[in-house]
Motif scaffolding. Structure first.
Motif, PDB file in Angstrom:
ATOM      1  N   GLU A  47       2.034  -5.276  -6.686  1.00 41.25           N
ATOM      2  CA  GLU A  47       0.982  -6.156  -6.704  1.00 41.25           C
ATOM      3  C   GLU A  47       1.957  -7.293  -7.874  1.00 41.25           C
ATOM      4  O   GLU A  47       1.729  -8.281  -7.849  1.00 41.25           O
ATOM      5  CB  GLU A  47      -0.161  -6.574  -7.551  1.00 41.25           C
ATOM      6  N   ILE A  56       0.894  -1.289   0.128  1.00 38.40           N
ATOM      7  CA  ILE A  56       0.066  -0.239  -0.469  1.00 38.40           C
ATOM      8  C   ILE A  56       1.226   1.140  -0.009  1.00 38.40           C
ATOM      9  O   ILE A  56       0.708   1.714  -0.663  1.00 38.40           O
ATOM     10  CB  ILE A  56      -1.027  -0.102   1.765  1.00 38.40           C
ATOM     11  N   ILE A 108      -1.279   0.532  -8.400  1.00 40.48           N
ATOM     12  CA  ILE A 108      -2.008  -0.628  -7.161  1.00 40.48           C
ATOM     13  C   ILE A 108      -1.229  -1.675  -8.240  1.00 40.48           C
ATOM     14  O   ILE A 108      -0.242  -2.784  -7.731  1.00 40.48           O
ATOM     15  CB  ILE A 108      -3.105  -0.551  -8.068  1.00 40.48           C
ATOM     16  N   ALA A 123      -6.660  -2.456  -1.471  1.00 39.46           N
ATOM     17  CA  ALA A 123      -5.854  -1.758  -1.232  1.00 39.46           C
ATOM     18  C   ALA A 123      -6.688   0.280  -2.807  1.00 39.46           C
ATOM     19  O   ALA A 123      -6.200   0.533  -2.364  1.00 39.46           O
ATOM     20  CB  ALA A 123      -4.618  -1.859  -2.893  1.00 39.46           C
ATOM     21  N   THR A 154      -8.730   1.165   0.370  1.00 36.70           N
ATOM     22  CA  THR A 154      -7.729   1.946   0.863  1.00 36.70           C
ATOM     23  C   THR A 154      -7.568   2.982   0.516  1.00 36.70           C
ATOM     24  O   THR A 154      -7.473   4.328   1.908  1.00 36.70           O
ATOM     25  CB  THR A 154      -6.627   1.358   1.818  1.00 36.70           C
TER      26      THR A 154
END
Lengths: 274, 301
Positions: free
Chosen positions: B173, B138, B169, B234, B237
């Motif tokens: 990842e 994050i 994002i 994510a 958030t």
């Protein structure tokens, strides 16, 4: 007339730790000589067998012969051309590649599990521009040549037994219409009865197509019926080289004698190597 | 089709009630997100359709001024929450899926390259991956998001906010994909079918794409599903923290952010419904991913 010539073939592998580790631990470089100054020649249309226990360097020689691995020293030439020569022009290299093929040891790892048999057999055709426009017919022809049926082209490798897969592997080698095939322990993963079928198939194809084989094996029984000439490898060195019948009758090297004693009883008189 | 109907895969599926429910929830949510424009009673992004008098209407109760009733109530601006959640779901799912697609493409390509080429190429790629995983993803996403917004001219910031969100994002990842694919590639490249392909003169690019890629994709599907849940969270958030989706295009995270301002003044529904939707979505996707991993991995049976 010999088609394959190996002269002083040598391959060393560097097994040392990374440079930084060597500097810190004061260890020397560790070099393994897998193949040490091996020379032999194979006559056109015959079978030459390389025999030795595991680790004797026979698979390394096979990989050098097909150009998967470059020799550290020495040469191996096919019809006078060296596949590992960096100065070789790409067209000649491709033409030479087409003439050399290989049948692998494991019938399970040598076929891409996600590809249909038809696609596996058609790949060399595309790569070398062979049978353009009639690939399907050629694939069917190849399957029949190794004793499978044309409908098998639509199936996946996992639908076949070990012996059948090895036939597919042989068909793939034949697809590029080679002169010279290296068989790297093609029967060591198979049952004895299936072994005989695959060996007979290889012999028939040799008769029909005039193929030259380099046969790599640890099994003297296989060699007795296949090879005209045998080279015995120990720790990367060629310790003995003789015609099959002579070798079985009167082995010269103690290591060869040991190998013969270790093998199940054979009848040298029935050896029919070409 | 017949082979699929008789497969172990479908049998396993039919024997797991949790998986069936999760699958149904995901399907319903994806459908309602895609069809938001048809299902939603109002368009929450049309300022002309908003009536401030409708603000803070509780669920299923007529508004004291206008007399209008809303299923899940309204927020401070008088926006119908049900419609806002449908549109928010659309943003959340779109950002999540696109980010996973980006992470997957990047991770699979780099993993294949590292595994097949080996040597210093492998070292460089995997050390970058190692360094990246030492930071929480994050934080990485926030860093990329902040830097990218700093570079963009202010006029385009809101326009490109969603794209920037996807990139940040996605880039945070990729490591999981790369590590898995690299390992599988190192196993596959030693197999003899790869040697057979090299024998006929195929180049590394063709071997990686045509021979190795199809054989390393199995676990990628599982990771993609699990990563989808992570990416959705994510995104929520980031949006909750106010650095994600712009208020003009609220995702579930933005809605939760709006709702938390009113949690202690009695307007609980503004927070609860978007949060419950996010929870159900993330949980269902995660359960599906867990089931896929267990089913496709015969060693766990």
């Amino acid at each position: 007339m010999s088609i394959v010539e190996a002269r002083g073939l040598t391959r060393r592998f560097d097994l040392s730790d990374p440079w930084v580790v060597r500097m810190l631990t004061f260890r020397k470089k560790r070099i393994l000589t897998a193949v040490d100054d091996v020379s032999f020649s194979i006559e056109k249309g015959t079978t030459y067998a390389l025999v030795g226990e595991s680790g004797s360097g026979k698979s390394t020689i096979a990989r050098m012969a097909v150009g998967l691995l470059a020799p550290s020293a020495g040469t191996i030439t096919i019809d006078g051309t060296n596949l590992n020569d960096p100065a070789l022009d790409p067209a000649t290299r491709t033409a030479l590649r087409r003439r050399i093929q290989m049948v692998f040891q494991s019938p399970y790892a040598s076929l891409n599990p996600r590809w249909r048999v038809g696609a596996i057999l058609a790949e060399p055709l595309h790569a070398f521009g062979l049978a353009a426009g009639r690939e399907t017919a050629r694939v069917a022809e190849l399957l029949e040549q190794v004793g499978l049926s044309e409908t098998d082209a639509r199936r996946f490798p996992h639908e076949f037994s070990g012996g059948q897969r090895q036939r597919i592997s042989i068909a793939r080698a034949l697809a590029s219409e080679p002169d010279f095939i290296i068989c790297d322990e093609p029967t060591s993963a198979l049952d004895v009865s299936v072994q005989a079928q695959v060996l007979n198939l290889l012999k028939r194809l040799q008769r029909e197509l005039g193929l030259t084989y380099l046969f790599i094996t640890h099994d003297l029984a296989v060699v007795a019926t296949m090879a005209r000439r045998i080279g015995v490898l120990q720790h990367g060195k060629l310790v003995e080289e003789q015609d099959t019948i002579a070798l079985f009758a009167a082995p010269r090297d103690p290591y060869t004698k040991m190998l013969l004693d270790a093998a199940p009883r054979l009848h040298p008189a029935s050896a029919t190597g070409r | 089709m017949k082979r699929f109907l008789q497969s172990d895969f479908l049998y396993d599926f039919s024997r797991s009630p949790v998986t069936i429910v999760s699958f149904a929830v995901v399907v319903v949510m994806v459908l309602s997100a895609v069809l938001a424009g048809v299902i939603a009673p109002t368009d929450p992004f049309d300022p002309a359709g908003l009536d401030l008098m409708n603000g803070f209407t509780p669920p299923m109760t007529p508004n004291e001024f206008t007399g209008e009733t809303f299923w899940l109530g309204t927020d401070d601006q008088g926006r119908d929450l049900f419609s806002a959640i449908l549109y928010g779901l659309r943003v959340s799912l779109f950002v999540g899926a696109s980010a996973v697609l980006l992470a997957m493409t990047l991770g699979v390509s780099l993993g294949l390259l590292a595994g097949y080429a080996g040597g210093w190429v492998d070292t460089i790629i995997m050390r970058i991956a190692d360094i990246q995983v030492t930071f929480p993803s994050i934080l990485i996403a926030m860093l990329i998001f902040g830097v990218t917004r700093g570079i963009l001219p202010p006029a385009q910031r809101d326009e490109l906010a969603i794209a920037v969100l996807i990139v940040s994002i996605g880039l945070s990842e990729w490591v999981q994909f790369a590590r898995t694919v690299r390992g599988a590639t190192m196993v596959e490249k030693e197999k003899e079918y790869v040697a057979a392909a090299r024998l006929i003169g195929l180049g590394p690019g063709q071997i990686m794409r045509r021979h190795i890629l199809p054989n390393v994709l199995g676990p990628v599907l599982v990771i993609a599903t699990i990563t989808l849940a992570l990416a959705i969270i994510a995104e929520a958030t980031l949006s909750f923290l106010g650095v994600g989706a712009p208020p003009t295009e609220p995702s579930l995270g933005t809605l939760i952010n709006i709702g938390q301002d009113y949690l202690f003044s009695g307007e609980w529904w503004i927070l609860l419904f978007p949060a419950a939707t996010l929870l159900m979505l993330a949980l269902s996707v995660n359960l599906l991913g867990d089931w896929l991993r267990d089913t496709l991995n015969p060693r766990l049976k």
